[in-house]
Enzyme design. Structure first.
Site: not given
Ligand code: DCM
Ligand code: MG
Ligand code: MG
Length: 251
Positions: A19, A21-22, A203
């Site tokens: 996974d 995060e970004a 997340h």
């Molecule tokens: N993300 C986002 N807004 C969302 C869902 C996700 O900007 N509503 C981006 C930021 C998270 C990345 O996608 O770090 C990965 O999502 P996840 O935490 O579901 O793996």
């Molecule tokens: Mg995540």
């Molecule tokens: Mg993810």
């Protein structure tokens, strides 16, 4: 061009759950801020242990797992939404003196994969639309091709395909519990469906990998078999780029 012959010729031995995060979602050209990899051998899923403590047998989390979690300074502002859901912000990366995505990360990832028994499949929830093209984009900035020998598979695609198959096969008879409703294959909702509580640490890269493995354990045999036939080579994934481009896929 993707062809079915790109799938592994032997059953996958090692599943590496990932996974990321970004800083946001496409088309904002996100940069990675956290990466987590948990490598689990097929044996662990084929020989699960169960806890006796509840009325219903619950699979225990695999014990023999190699883990790699890295914080990465994204060098790009988080969108407000990404910062809110992840709890990450640019100041924290600066204060904690975290390095950006650089050659050392590449070496860590390659070394991590070198210790896993092949064939290896990288597994991520919504991986084809997000995690795989994003990782590919970061690796391509370094100008080095890596991970050419590994496969990848998206658990949302796998679960949708298995639900569809089951619906067709068992329309008038026994019907196994589907993974998701038509619309809802979100990771925390799938977890709730199986465990009747919401997962912790959503997340965070590590939290989401643990949640994904727990969901995977609920139908590991079907998922592994699906991936044996439908995993594609990681080197067929196109880097995430400007706009809303998605990786092409036949499944
Ligand atoms: N993300 C986002 N807004 C969302 C869902 C996700 O900007 N509503 C981006 C930021 C998270 C990345 O996608 O770090 C990965 O999502 P996840 O935490 O579901 O793996
Ligand atoms: Mg995540
Ligand atoms: Mg993810």
């Amino acid at each position: 061009m993707y062809t079915a012959s790109d799938s592994p010729s032997k059953p996958i031995e090692t599943f590496v759950f990932m996974d990321l995060e970004a800083t946001g979602l496409p088309p904002s050209q996100p940069k990675i801020a956290e990466m987590c990899l948990f490598a689990v051998n097929r044996h662990a899923f084929e020989n699960p242990q169960y806890s006796n403590s509840s009325s219903r047998p619950v699979p225990l989390f695999p014990r023999l797992v190699d883990k790699l979690c890295i914080c990465i300074n994204p060098d790009k502002p988080f969108t407000p939404a990404a910062s809110t859901i992840t709890g990450l912000n640019n100041e924290a990366f600066a204060w904690n003196k975290k390095q950006s995505f650089n050659i050392h990360i590449m070496h860590m990832i390659v070394a991590f994969f070198s210790r896993q028994y092949p064939p290896i499949c990288l597994v991520a929830h919504s991986g084809c639309n997000y995690d795989f093209p994003l990782l590919k984009a970061e690796l391509s900035v370094l100008g080095i091709s890596a991970l050419d020998d590994i496969y990848c598979a998206d658990t949302i695609k796998a679960m949708k395909a298995l639900d569809k198959e089951n619906n067709q096969l068992h329309q008038f008879t026994y019907r196994p519990i589907p993974f998701g409703s038509k619309k809802n294959y979100k990771l925390h909702d799938l977890y709730f469906k199986f465990y009747k509580v919401y997962p912790s640490n959503s997340h965070s890269a590590e939290g989401d990998v643990i949640t994904l493995i727990r969901v995977f354990q609920q139908r590991a045999r079907d998922l592994m078999l699906w991936m044996d036939f439908n995993a594609r080579r990681f080197n067929t994934i196109r880097a995430m780029c400007k706009g809303n481009e998605r990786c092409t896929s036949i499944f």
